[in-house]
Design a protein around this motif. Sequence first.
Motif, PDB file in Angstrom:
ATOM      1  N   TYR A   1      -4.155   0.022  -0.650  1.00 49.08           N
ATOM      2  CA  TYR A   1      -4.548  -0.198  -2.910  1.00 49.08           C
ATOM      3  C   TYR A   1      -3.192  -0.215  -3.309  1.00 49.08           C
ATOM      4  O   TYR A   1      -3.700  -1.470  -4.260  1.00 49.08           O
ATOM      5  CB  TYR A   1      -5.183   1.064  -2.523  1.00 49.08           C
ATOM      6  CG  TYR A   1      -6.417   0.795  -3.746  1.00 49.08           C
ATOM      7  CD1 TYR A   1      -6.681  -0.637  -4.034  1.00 49.08           C
ATOM      8  CD2 TYR A   1      -6.083   1.563  -5.118  1.00 49.08           C
ATOM      9  CE1 TYR A   1      -7.840  -0.829  -4.871  1.00 49.08           C
ATOM     10  CE2 TYR A   1      -6.393   0.854  -5.899  1.00 49.08           C
ATOM     11  CZ  TYR A   1      -7.390   0.487  -6.123  1.00 49.08           C
ATOM     12  OH  TYR A   1      -8.735   0.050  -7.166  1.00 49.08           O
ATOM     13  N   LYS A   2      -2.805   0.333  -3.973  1.00 47.98           N
ATOM     14  CA  LYS A   2      -1.431   0.384  -4.690  1.00 47.98           C
ATOM     15  C   LYS A   2      -0.455  -0.921  -4.731  1.00 47.98           C
ATOM     16  O   LYS A   2      -0.548  -1.835  -6.049  1.00 47.98           O
ATOM     17  CB  LYS A   2      -0.662   1.487  -4.587  1.00 47.98           C
ATOM     18  CG  LYS A   2      -1.903   3.357  -4.910  1.00 47.98           C
ATOM     19  CD  LYS A   2      -1.475   3.315  -6.041  1.00 47.98           C
ATOM     20  CE  LYS A   2      -1.705   4.529  -7.100  1.00 47.98           C
ATOM     21  NZ  LYS A   2      -2.361   4.629  -8.036  1.00 47.98           N
ATOM     22  N   ALA A   3      -0.249  -1.399  -3.533  1.00 47.48           N
ATOM     23  CA  ALA A   3       0.666  -2.808  -3.507  1.00 47.48           C
ATOM     24  C   ALA A   3      -0.614  -3.711  -4.011  1.00 47.48           C
ATOM     25  O   ALA A   3       0.086  -4.071  -4.729  1.00 47.48           O
ATOM     26  CB  ALA A   3       1.601  -2.606  -1.593  1.00 47.48           C
ATOM     27  N   TRP A   4      -1.847  -4.190  -3.549  1.00 45.34           N
ATOM     28  CA  TRP A   4      -2.374  -5.337  -3.546  1.00 45.34           C
ATOM     29  C   TRP A   4      -2.907  -4.920  -5.260  1.00 45.34           C
ATOM     30  O   TRP A   4      -2.967  -5.618  -5.603  1.00 45.34           O
ATOM     31  CB  TRP A   4      -3.205  -4.940  -2.978  1.00 45.34           C
ATOM     32  CG  TRP A   4      -4.804  -5.465  -2.960  1.00 45.34           C
ATOM     33  CD1 TRP A   4      -4.223  -7.384  -2.939  1.00 45.34           C
ATOM     34  CD2 TRP A   4      -5.791  -5.912  -3.738  1.00 45.34           C
ATOM     35  NE1 TRP A   4      -5.189  -8.161  -3.096  1.00 45.34           N
ATOM     36  CE2 TRP A   4      -6.434  -7.187  -3.297  1.00 45.34           C
ATOM     37  CE3 TRP A   4      -6.694  -4.982  -4.403  1.00 45.34           C
ATOM     38  CZ2 TRP A   4      -7.838  -7.724  -3.892  1.00 45.34           C
ATOM     39  CZ3 TRP A   4      -8.029  -5.424  -4.860  1.00 45.34           C
ATOM     40  CH2 TRP A   4      -8.362  -6.657  -4.585  1.00 45.34           C
ATOM     41  N   LEU A   5      -3.109  -3.933  -6.181  1.00 49.81           N
ATOM     42  CA  LEU A   5      -3.146  -4.184  -7.462  1.00 49.81           C
ATOM     43  C   LEU A   5      -1.784  -4.004  -7.909  1.00 49.81           C
ATOM     44  O   LEU A   5      -1.838  -4.391  -9.184  1.00 49.81           O
ATOM     45  CB  LEU A   5      -3.203  -2.749  -7.688  1.00 49.81           C
ATOM     46  CG  LEU A   5      -4.824  -2.475  -7.429  1.00 49.81           C
ATOM     47  CD1 LEU A   5      -5.692  -1.077  -7.752  1.00 49.81           C
ATOM     48  CD2 LEU A   5      -5.670  -3.241  -8.209  1.00 49.81           C
ATOM     49  N   GLY A   6      -0.914  -4.590  -7.691  1.00 47.24           N
ATOM     50  CA  GLY A   6       0.648  -4.640  -7.968  1.00 47.24           C
ATOM     51  C   GLY A   6       1.747  -3.423  -8.477  1.00 47.24           C
ATOM     52  O   GLY A   6       2.634  -3.620  -8.962  1.00 47.24           O
ATOM     53  N   GLU A   7       1.155  -1.964  -7.820  1.00 45.04           N
ATOM     54  CA  GLU A   7       1.991  -0.514  -8.533  1.00 45.04           C
ATOM     55  C   GLU A   7       2.830  -0.312  -7.947  1.00 45.04           C
ATOM     56  O   GLU A   7       3.413  -1.181  -6.069  1.00 45.04           O
ATOM     57  CB  GLU A   7       0.615  -0.397  -8.510  1.00 45.04           C
ATOM     58  CG  GLU A   7      -0.534  -0.581  -9.451  1.00 45.04           C
ATOM     59  CD  GLU A   7      -1.156   1.055 -10.139  1.00 45.04           C
ATOM     60  OE1 GLU A   7      -0.872   2.285  -9.041  1.00 45.04           O
ATOM     61  OE2 GLU A   7      -2.104   0.736  -9.952  1.00 45.04           O
TER      62      GLU A   7
ATOM     63  N   THR B   1       0.006  -9.415  -2.272  1.00 41.43           N
ATOM     64  CA  THR B   1      -0.821  -9.473  -1.060  1.00 41.43           C
ATOM     65  C   THR B   1       0.452  -9.325   0.455  1.00 41.43           C
ATOM     66  O   THR B   1      -0.806  -8.498   0.947  1.00 41.43           O
ATOM     67  CB  THR B   1      -1.219 -10.945  -1.379  1.00 41.43           C
ATOM     68  OG1 THR B   1      -2.541 -11.373  -1.823  1.00 41.43           O
ATOM     69  CG2 THR B   1      -2.260 -11.322   0.197  1.00 41.43           C
ATOM     70  N   SER B   2       1.148 -10.142  -0.605  1.00 37.85           N
ATOM     71  CA  SER B   2       2.348  -9.592   1.026  1.00 37.85           C
ATOM     72  C   SER B   2       2.702  -8.266   0.613  1.00 37.85           C
ATOM     73  O   SER B   2       3.258  -7.519   1.928  1.00 37.85           O
ATOM     74  CB  SER B   2       3.638 -10.780   0.568  1.00 37.85           C
ATOM     75  OG  SER B   2       3.289 -11.710   0.771  1.00 37.85           O
TER      76      SER B   2
END
Length: 111
Positions: free
Chosen positions: A87-93, A15-16
């Motif tokens: 989107y990619k950061a929220w998925l943890g990628e 999330t951060s």
Amino acid sequence: MIFVTELKTGLDKNTSSALCYVLGPISGVFFLIVDKDPKVRFHAMQSILAIGGLILLQLVLFATLILAQLASLITVAVFVLWLVLIYKAWLGEDWEVPFVGKWAHQALKKV
């Protein structure tokens, strides 16, 4: 286990990381200062360099008026990139913007 991000913002890393991009360089600077997690700091630096750099490019192109059409295309590209990064950061990628991702890693070593 308590992560550093939970101590500072109360948010998990994904999330951060996604929030680093929401306000572009503004939120990038905020999370770079507040958060000590390497993953979040990478996304913060990438936000500053990628989104901030493209915004500066837009301003320069709009100022020339001759290249204002090109600046309009860059606006669309910035918006799409912004959505993809969130989107990619929220998925943890840990997706890196070509060229900019390497610059972000190098800049973090200096900070």
